[in-house]
Design a protein around this motif. Sequence first.
Motif, PDB file in Angstrom:
ATOM      1  N   TRP A  36       8.325   3.313 -17.150  1.00 34.43           N
ATOM      2  CA  TRP A  36       7.164   3.249 -18.020  1.00 34.43           C
ATOM      3  C   TRP A  36       6.857   4.650 -18.520  1.00 34.43           C
ATOM      4  CZ3 TRP A  36       1.822   4.803 -17.323  1.00 34.43           C
ATOM      5  CH2 TRP A  36       0.968   4.265 -18.302  1.00 34.43           C
ATOM      6  N   GLY A  68      -3.203   3.808 -13.392  1.00 28.69           N
ATOM      7  CA  GLY A  68      -1.990   2.996 -13.506  1.00 28.69           C
ATOM      8  C   GLY A  68      -0.856   3.462 -12.622  1.00 28.69           C
ATOM      9  N   VAL A  69       0.252   3.852 -13.258  1.00 32.07           N
ATOM     10  CA  VAL A  69       1.471   4.121 -12.494  1.00 32.07           C
ATOM     11  C   VAL A  69       1.370   5.443 -11.744  1.00 32.07           C
ATOM     12  CG1 VAL A  69       3.965   4.294 -12.672  1.00 32.07           C
ATOM     13  CG2 VAL A  69       2.710   2.907 -14.289  1.00 32.07           C
ATOM     14  N   ARG A  70       1.989   5.520 -10.590  1.00 33.51           N
ATOM     15  CA  ARG A  70       2.129   6.705  -9.737  1.00 33.51           C
ATOM     16  C   ARG A  70       0.864   7.170  -9.098  1.00 33.51           C
ATOM     17  NH1 ARG A  70       7.389   7.468  -8.066  1.00 33.51           N
ATOM     18  NH2 ARG A  70       8.392   6.150  -9.511  1.00 33.51           N
ATOM     19  N   MET A 123     -12.697   2.125   1.353  1.00 32.55           N
ATOM     20  CA  MET A 123     -11.512   1.354   1.006  1.00 32.55           C
ATOM     21  C   MET A 123     -11.614   0.764  -0.403  1.00 32.55           C
ATOM     22  SD  MET A 123      -9.104   0.950   3.304  1.00 32.55           S
ATOM     23  CE  MET A 123      -8.836   1.747   4.852  1.00 32.55           C
ATOM     24  N   SER A 147       0.056  -2.573 -14.761  1.00 29.94           N
ATOM     25  CA  SER A 147      -0.170  -1.442 -15.667  1.00 29.94           C
ATOM     26  C   SER A 147       1.124  -0.957 -16.321  1.00 29.94           C
ATOM     27  CB  SER A 147      -0.820  -0.306 -14.889  1.00 29.94           C
ATOM     28  OG  SER A 147       0.055   0.125 -13.882  1.00 29.94           O
ATOM     29  N   PRO A 165       2.787  -5.579 -10.947  1.00 33.98           N
ATOM     30  CA  PRO A 165       2.298  -4.278 -11.432  1.00 33.98           C
ATOM     31  C   PRO A 165       1.690  -4.418 -12.826  1.00 33.98           C
ATOM     32  CG  PRO A 165       4.672  -4.411 -11.649  1.00 33.98           C
ATOM     33  CD  PRO A 165       4.246  -5.712 -11.074  1.00 33.98           C
ATOM     34  N   MET A 199       8.844   7.583 -17.371  1.00 34.17           N
ATOM     35  CA  MET A 199       8.844   7.907 -15.944  1.00 34.17           C
ATOM     36  C   MET A 199       9.911   7.061 -15.233  1.00 34.17           C
ATOM     37  SD  MET A 199       5.330   8.280 -13.916  1.00 34.17           S
ATOM     38  CE  MET A 199       4.331   8.390 -15.373  1.00 34.17           C
ATOM     39  N   ARG A 247      11.763   5.151 -12.357  1.00 32.76           N
ATOM     40  CA  ARG A 247      11.467   4.493 -11.094  1.00 32.76           C
ATOM     41  C   ARG A 247      12.754   4.160 -10.377  1.00 32.76           C
ATOM     42  NH1 ARG A 247       6.618   0.913 -10.913  1.00 32.76           N
ATOM     43  NH2 ARG A 247       5.325   1.934 -12.433  1.00 32.76           N
ATOM     44  N   TRP A 295      -9.261   7.405  -6.709  1.00 33.67           N
ATOM     45  CA  TRP A 295      -7.968   7.934  -6.245  1.00 33.67           C
ATOM     46  C   TRP A 295      -6.808   7.125  -6.810  1.00 33.67           C
ATOM     47  CZ3 TRP A 295      -9.961   7.383  -0.616  1.00 33.67           C
ATOM     48  CH2 TRP A 295     -11.006   8.289  -0.423  1.00 33.67           C
ATOM     49  N   TYR A 296      -7.079   5.851  -7.058  1.00 29.63           N
ATOM     50  CA  TYR A 296      -6.003   4.978  -7.521  1.00 29.63           C
ATOM     51  C   TYR A 296      -6.083   4.736  -9.023  1.00 29.63           C
ATOM     52  CZ  TYR A 296      -4.727   3.965  -2.739  1.00 29.63           C
ATOM     53  OH  TYR A 296      -4.308   4.063  -1.445  1.00 29.63           O
ATOM     54  N   MET A 338      -3.890  -1.937   0.130  1.00 22.42           N
ATOM     55  CA  MET A 338      -4.816  -1.288   1.072  1.00 22.42           C
ATOM     56  C   MET A 338      -5.948  -2.234   1.443  1.00 22.42           C
ATOM     57  SD  MET A 338      -6.999   2.170   0.437  1.00 22.42           S
ATOM     58  CE  MET A 338      -7.949   1.489  -0.880  1.00 22.42           C
ATOM     59  N   PHE A 395      -5.366   8.251  -0.048  1.00 20.52           N
ATOM     60  CA  PHE A 395      -5.664   8.960  -1.285  1.00 20.52           C
ATOM     61  C   PHE A 395      -4.696   8.567  -2.413  1.00 20.52           C
ATOM     62  CE2 PHE A 395      -8.033  11.447   1.713  1.00 20.52           C
ATOM     63  CZ  PHE A 395      -9.176  11.761   1.010  1.00 20.52           C
ATOM     64  N   GLY A 396      -4.019   7.476  -2.261  1.00 16.40           N
ATOM     65  CA  GLY A 396      -3.272   6.917  -3.377  1.00 16.40           C
ATOM     66  C   GLY A 396      -1.832   7.370  -3.494  1.00 16.40           C
ATOM     67  N   ARG A 446      -1.736   7.838   2.086  1.00 17.55           N
ATOM     68  CA  ARG A 446      -1.841   6.513   1.488  1.00 17.55           C
ATOM     69  C   ARG A 446      -3.270   6.243   1.046  1.00 17.55           C
ATOM     70  NH1 ARG A 446      -0.354   2.674   5.767  1.00 17.55           N
ATOM     71  NH2 ARG A 446       0.533   4.274   7.039  1.00 17.55           N
ATOM     72  N   PHE A 448      -4.558  -2.846  -3.928  1.00  9.62           N
ATOM     73  CA  PHE A 448      -4.698  -4.204  -3.406  1.00  9.62           C
ATOM     74  C   PHE A 448      -4.093  -4.287  -2.010  1.00  9.62           C
ATOM     75  CE2 PHE A 448      -3.387  -8.437  -2.475  1.00  9.62           C
ATOM     76  CZ  PHE A 448      -4.480  -9.186  -2.850  1.00  9.62           C
ATOM     77  N   ARG A 488      -0.977  -0.861  -5.041  1.00 10.09           N
ATOM     78  CA  ARG A 488      -1.198  -0.101  -3.801  1.00 10.09           C
ATOM     79  C   ARG A 488      -2.632  -0.290  -3.306  1.00 10.09           C
ATOM     80  NH1 ARG A 488       1.745   3.785  -6.484  1.00 10.09           N
ATOM     81  NH2 ARG A 488       0.203   5.454  -6.494  1.00 10.09           N
ATOM     82  N   ASP A 514       2.598   0.155  -8.914  1.00 13.76           N
ATOM     83  CA  ASP A 514       1.509   0.830  -9.607  1.00 13.76           C
ATOM     84  C   ASP A 514       0.306   0.908  -8.679  1.00 13.76           C
ATOM     85  OD1 ASP A 514      -0.074  -1.529 -11.914  1.00 13.76           O
ATOM     86  OD2 ASP A 514       0.088  -1.522  -9.755  1.00 13.76           O
ATOM     87  N   ARG A 515      -0.655   1.693  -9.142  1.00 14.80           N
ATOM     88  CA  ARG A 515      -1.775   1.995  -8.255  1.00 14.80           C
ATOM     89  C   ARG A 515      -2.597   0.751  -7.932  1.00 14.80           C
ATOM     90  NH1 ARG A 515      -2.765   7.716  -8.062  1.00 14.80           N
ATOM     91  NH2 ARG A 515      -1.274   8.755  -9.386  1.00 14.80           N
ATOM     92  N   ARG A 530       2.229   7.534  -2.652  1.00 12.49           N
ATOM     93  CA  ARG A 530       3.160   6.493  -2.254  1.00 12.49           C
ATOM     94  C   ARG A 530       4.465   7.106  -1.759  1.00 12.49           C
ATOM     95  NH1 ARG A 530       7.210   5.033  -6.033  1.00 12.49           N
ATOM     96  NH2 ARG A 530       7.266   2.923  -5.265  1.00 12.49           N
ATOM     97  N   ALA A 534      -1.683 -10.643  -6.955  1.00 14.68           N
ATOM     98  CA  ALA A 534      -1.903  -9.444  -6.141  1.00 14.68           C
ATOM     99  C   ALA A 534      -0.745  -8.453  -6.219  1.00 14.68           C
ATOM    100  CB  ALA A 534      -2.127  -9.861  -4.690  1.00 14.68           C
ATOM    101  N   TRP A 539       0.834  -1.198   0.000  1.00 14.48           N
ATOM    102  CA  TRP A 539       0.000   0.000   0.000  1.00 14.48           C
ATOM    103  C   TRP A 539       0.875   1.257   0.000  1.00 14.48           C
ATOM    104  CZ3 TRP A 539      -3.705   1.365   4.655  1.00 14.48           C
ATOM    105  CH2 TRP A 539      -4.464   2.478   4.312  1.00 14.48           C
TER     106      TRP A 539
END
Lengths: 548, 375
Positions: free
Chosen positions: B190, A546-548, A535, B122, B120, B193, B195, A542-543, A453, B87-88, B85, A451, A449, A445-446, B90, B117, A440
């Motif tokens: 990606w 994809g990335v970031r 959740m 994406s 990544p 960007m 990482r 919010w997620y 959470m 709100f997404g 966290r 998942f 994160r 990727d989002r 990281r 799970a 999380w």
Amino acid sequence: MWSGGRAVVVGLLAVVVGVGVARVLKWVLNNCGLRNSDCGMKMRRGGCEGVRVSGDHGSPAIGVGGDAIKENMGSMRGGRLQWLIRRVGMLGLVCLLVGGVVGPMGLPSLVVGYAWGDMGVSLVRHPGWNEVLYGGLLLGRYGVVSGFVMLFGPRGGTSEAGVWCGGSVGGIKGLMVRWSDWLSRGVIAFCAVFLLVFSEFEIASLLGRPTWTVWLFDAQVGGLNILKALVNVVWPLGVQVVVVGGCAVWYLRREGRLGANDNTDMRKKKVGVVSLMLGGMWCLFAFVLVVGLPSFYVMKDAAKGLGRVIGDGRFWDDLWFSGVYAMIGTVGAVLLLVVVRGLVGKVLRSRMSGGGDVVIGVVSAMGLSGGLVVGLLLVNGRLWFERLTGSEFFSGTTFGEWLLIGGGLMVVLLPMGWVLGLLARARRDRQAAHIAKMMWRGGDDRGVRRFGMRMWWKRSGSVWYWVGAYVFFQGFFELSASAILYPAGGTPAAVRMYNLMHYGQSQVLSAMVVLSVVACGLVMLFGRGMAAWLMFECSRSWYRGGVR
Amino acid sequence: MKEVVMGKDEAKRIWRLDEVWKGKGDGARLKGVSLDVREGVTAVVGCSGAGKSTLLNLLVGFEQVDGGKVLGCGGDEKKVGFLGRLFGRRNKGGMVGWAPQGGGLWSGMTVRGHLEAVLPWSCYAFVPVGDGGREIVDLSGRDKGEVVGLWLKSFGLEALADRVVGRLSGGERARLSVVRALGMCSGLDWGGMHREPGIVVLDEPLVSVGKGDARGYWEVIRRWRGVTGGNVVFSTHFPELVIREADWIVCIEDGEVVWEGEVMELYERPVSEKLGAYLGELNWFEAGEMGVGEEGGRGVRPEKLRVEVVEGEGGDELGWIVVSSERVGAVVETVVRLSGGEQKRLLHVGEVLEVGATVRVFVVDHCEMQVKACI
């Protein structure tokens, strides 16, 4: 003496029945539907079509090993509808079974006392039988607590393999190792039940059984002053402090002994058929005694009285006030525990191992004196404040009045919050929960994160939610502190109902009881639903991306 | 063969521990540890109970320090809080994957579920294909089952894909724990960007897996490193694993870091017999023995010790007398009687020596650059 002796006897019996309850609960959780949990996750994340293997792999890198995977995927294919029906059916079964086992813990004492009150009064000339009835109700109710503590509470620190080795060593030492796990679980379960029985008030009062809590309440109604109340409450308080303190010391020693690498043995053990059946029979008996019959008594009258209560409308206000006071008390207790823990952590860091828990335990011990003493102390405090400052903030303003009763409930609820917090912390899959938190916090990727959470919520967050919800539930039906501290025009539902219960069962009162239980349950479920929605659904946006 | 690592000063720091304490007093699990964990592969070694797991637990944030600071993951920036966290947001820095000793697996979930799970889905990511295939794959829109299958195949878990973790053996759990940690850190750049490379923390990884199989799994880890530029921090008791896989080594004794630096430096020039033994067999010569003039003694690895039989009579005056000699795996253990009468154990390569023979002992310095190949 009655209170102490009764608490010891019921506590010991609760340990015995708790073993069976724990086995039934473990069997239900192990065998019903939980293996499909990740399948549900798969469904939400991309659907069953996600596991379909296409013949055109696109990339040479991905093409390797495709055939082998196809074979493994075969079992995953199945209609979505079929999967849904199986899933819903399983969930329903699990809810039914878990509800059946933990149900006696979920019905408020006030309701149980009310349902059996008439029977208790009819047995007034047979105190022995009345005591048996009271003891049976306590055992039915708190035997579940014992089972719950045994299953989810802290263990002795010896792994299954260690216990087996101990058994093969033989002798007294081997026997000790073999039984140390159950022994330590039994001790903590006994202490939990002892405390609950020792401080029980509602059922005893409505059945007419002598306890120190009933004596104190009656004395307060008769005009007992605060000093005399404090003197008389010293020995019960001392007993509780000794029991809670002993448990805390044992728990902290165990934590130090196990360290952070403690992990659960995830291999499932078979549960013996005989013990499972005995446990199941006890659960059925307890459910009928503490939930089934009281619900029947109450419901049969409630249907007729419901229209009058709803039509009258005044009881809604009582429910509203109960909810507000309980919410203030719960939030206050949680905040206080978090703040004290944070402060103690900052101050005592590196100086005292487990110091935070000890300080929190001492703070929480205030609540062990019972709602009456806390209420009396706060009323006297308010008078002292008014004399000193001339301000009538706590008696002249709505906010001040709510703050006073909410503060009282907060103090009363602190011990329960602390103990439940310790139990929640003692869950043994901390490493798995931490890995979810790491995903999380820093997932690439989002989707990862999100998942993380969700997994964190499933493994850890929801447990803490139910701890808070149970504390709220206790606050909603708290009687003794509320009876002293509630402001004029702001009677909480529990106090209103308790005052009417002395006149025996009636249709209107039964309807009130049903409404209050339903209302409190709905608030808890609504909160759970809101948290899950935040959740799982709201977080989707919010997620997104994809990335970031 | 490992790549040549950068010098200690050139390598970027991924974690810094500053006077870190865990516990208090003499019983503390870590006692004022100050340490820089650099990029590459770092091995943490030490006896049981020395504090290896505690150190790793602190790095991943599973345990909190009782004193000092852990500054981590490429910078000293603050971690994102609960609301952030939610709100997404990281943390900055690379993803950290963790395979604890207990596995930390999610009970009730299948093997396949664990991988699905954490990957990544994406972006471009590393997928272990083997056979020289392209291992950088765009996962967006890719068939999940297939990708997960490749990961599982690389760790021999493909037949267990639908098994819940409660039904796995210890070795299977250990492999799943490692493969999950790698999967967590498999994301690549990606869309331009950048990482930060991921960091995988492994607490005694694959310890319950056969050596032959473990070698293959470590090969996957090496390929993962090659593609993603990721870093590995692991604890172990196996010297050969450290020599084969690690660039840096951290030796912990009784909660204190007693040595840190490059693996080859400790291998070539161990400062004490105990430290040298963390990287395998060692001959230790005290000052004065065999012409060792260095204060405190000198360690010589078996492959650098040449023991030659001296022809003819002459006994003690010419060299040392062999008391016993036997092969122990790849090396020969020979006990000799020194000229003063005392006995000494020598570990060397070559043939088993005849009892009673007179031998001379040399230290071969010229093959210093070939040590890795010798191992």
